[in-house]
Design an enzyme around this catalytic site. Structure first.
Site, short mmCIF file in Angstrom:
data_model
loop_
_atom_site.label_atom_id
_atom_site.label_comp_id
_atom_site.label_asym_id
_atom_site.label_seq_id
_atom_site.Cartn_x
_atom_site.Cartn_y
_atom_site.Cartn_z
N LYS A 133 0.83 -1.21 0.00
CA LYS A 133 0.00 0.00 0.00
C LYS A 133 0.87 1.26 0.00
O LYS A 133 1.85 1.34 0.74
CB LYS A 133 -0.90 -0.03 1.25
CG LYS A 133 -1.72 1.24 1.49
CD LYS A 133 -2.86 1.40 0.50
CE LYS A 133 -3.53 2.77 0.61
NZ LYS A 133 -3.64 3.48 -0.68
N CYS B 26 -0.56 9.29 -8.01
CA CYS B 26 -1.85 9.23 -7.32
C CYS B 26 -2.68 10.44 -7.72
O CYS B 26 -2.26 11.58 -7.51
CB CYS B 26 -1.66 9.19 -5.81
SG CYS B 26 -3.24 9.25 -4.95
N LYS C 125 6.25 4.73 -10.88
CA LYS C 125 4.88 4.42 -11.32
C LYS C 125 4.25 5.66 -11.92
O LYS C 125 4.07 6.69 -11.25
CB LYS C 125 4.05 3.88 -10.16
CG LYS C 125 2.67 3.41 -10.62
CD LYS C 125 2.02 2.48 -9.62
CE LYS C 125 0.68 1.98 -10.14
NZ LYS C 125 0.01 1.11 -9.18
N GLY D 245 -7.05 8.47 -1.24
CA GLY D 245 -6.27 9.56 -0.66
C GLY D 245 -5.08 9.08 0.16
O GLY D 245 -4.70 9.71 1.14
N ASN E 221 -1.00 3.91 -13.72
CA ASN E 221 -1.88 4.12 -12.58
C ASN E 221 -3.28 4.43 -13.15
O ASN E 221 -3.53 4.28 -14.34
CB ASN E 221 -1.35 5.25 -11.69
CG ASN E 221 -1.86 5.15 -10.26
OD1 ASN E 221 -3.00 4.75 -10.02
ND2 ASN E 221 -1.03 5.49 -9.31
N THR E 222 -4.18 4.89 -12.33
CA THR E 222 -5.59 5.05 -12.76
C THR E 222 -5.80 6.26 -13.67
O THR E 222 -5.08 7.25 -13.60
CB THR E 222 -6.48 5.21 -11.52
OG1 THR E 222 -5.93 6.23 -10.69
CG2 THR E 222 -6.57 3.92 -10.73
C1 SIN Z 1 -5.19 6.46 -3.42
O1 SIN Z 1 -4.75 6.10 -2.30
O2 SIN Z 1 -5.94 7.44 -3.52
C2 SIN Z 1 -4.82 5.70 -4.66
C3 SIN Z 1 -3.36 5.59 -4.83
C4 SIN Z 1 -2.91 5.80 -6.24
O3 SIN Z 1 -3.72 5.88 -7.17
O4 SIN Z 1 -1.70 5.90 -6.45
#
Ligand code: SIN
Length: 303
Positions: free
Chosen positions: A45, A131, A166, A72, A193-194
């Site tokens: 994480k 993120c 990343k 977050g 990542n997203t």
């Molecule tokens: C998050 O904790 O908001 C997601 C982490 C990420 O997208 O890197």
């Protein structure tokens, strides 16, 4: 007998399947379900210098073929990760782990990476500059090639272990950012990542997620990740870990054919906590089906 081994930045993995950060906790939570030593490794994480509660609720919006999250970077902070989470992990995982590190400044990354680099079980540092949920408006540090370069150079000065960066797909030119990482001394790249996304609840007529915008992942993003892995592996010499919408052994092989050395599996773990174990179990038969004896031989095989 099929050979699933791959080499990631000088460390051999039994197979290329890696649960992605943020979908596998600190590993020991999943060790209650199955022996996590079957994994190639996993990325823990996203960890920050200070503890973080994360974003207000709700943080999740379900979508067709995916999920939006705005967690977050909730985590206990690097000191506690070292003192508590890694101790618990050591009892159930006997392989090197990927330490995913986030920050809000160059100093944050240097501090947390330096600390985690000294942990024997940490094999790689995954510097998360992507993120979308903590800087407002879905932006991340990883959209600025100069900033990414500054972070990578500073981290490389204080660590001995391989640094994998990343990257966010929310940029116009992913190749330019990837090249900046390589030029700054990164040992590998992980992408994607997203993608930023949002949903609105028709009953409340308000955004579903409290933070309004979040990061979208899941099977729907697989072709986007494939395209970026393809383009980046054409442009850099360092290994690329593919990530984004992978949910089957076929997806793993497809991403490796595009150039990925190893493959992270994210949202699939949220649907089925056994997803990575199942993919690893399916790989030998899928390799036989497509006439593949050594998985590492397919890396970039479609070029
Ligand atoms: C998050 O904790 O908001 C997601 C982490 C990420 O997208 O890197």
């Amino acid at each position: 007998m099929e050979d699933l081994r791959v080499n990631l930045c000088g460390i051999e993995l039994d197979n290329p399947v890696i649960p992605a950060s943020g979908t596998f906790g600190y590993g020991y939570e999943f060790a209650e379900l199955y022996d996590i030593n079957v994994l190639g490794t996993f990325s823990f994480k996203g960890t920050t210098r200070e503890p973080r509660y994360g974003n207000p609720l709700p943080r999740i919006a379900e979508c067709t073929a995916g999920i939006i999250n705005s967690i977050g970077l909730q985590n206990p902070g690097v000191e506690k990760v070292v003192a508590e989470e890694l101790l618990k992990l050591k009892k159930c995982f006997n392989k090197p782990v990927i330490a995913n590190v986030s920050g809000f400044s160059v100093e944050d990354y240097v501090y947390s990476c330096g600390k985690l680099d000294r942990e024997p079980q940490v094999g790689w540092l995954e510097v998360n500059v992507s993120c979308p949920n903590v800087h407002g408006g879905g932006m991340s540090l990883g959209t600025d090639a100069n900033k990414v370069s500054e972070i990578v150079k500073a981290v490389k000065k204080v660590v001995k272990k391989p640094v994998i960066v990343k990257l966010t797909p929310n940029v116009t030119d992913i190749v330019a950012i990837a090249k900046a990482c390589e030029d700054a001394g990164a040992d590998g790249i992980c992408l994607i990542n997203t993608l930023t996304g949002m949903r609105i609840d028709l009953k409340t007529k308000r955004p579903v997620i409290a933070n309004k915008i979040g990061g979208f992942s899941g099977p729907a993003v697989f072709p986007v990740a494939m395209r970026m892995v393809w383009q980046v592996t054409d442009a850099v010499r360092i290994p690329v870990v593919g990530c984004g919408g992978v949910s089957s052994a076929e997806d793993v092989i497809e991403m490796m054919l595009a150039g990925a050395t190893a493959v992270e599996v994210g949202a699939a773990n949220l649907v089925n906590p056994f997803a990575c174990r199942d993919i690893i179990e399916d790989l030998p038969e899928t390799m036989r089906k497509y006439g593949i004896a050594r998985l590492r031989d397919v890396i970039g095989g479609a070029k």
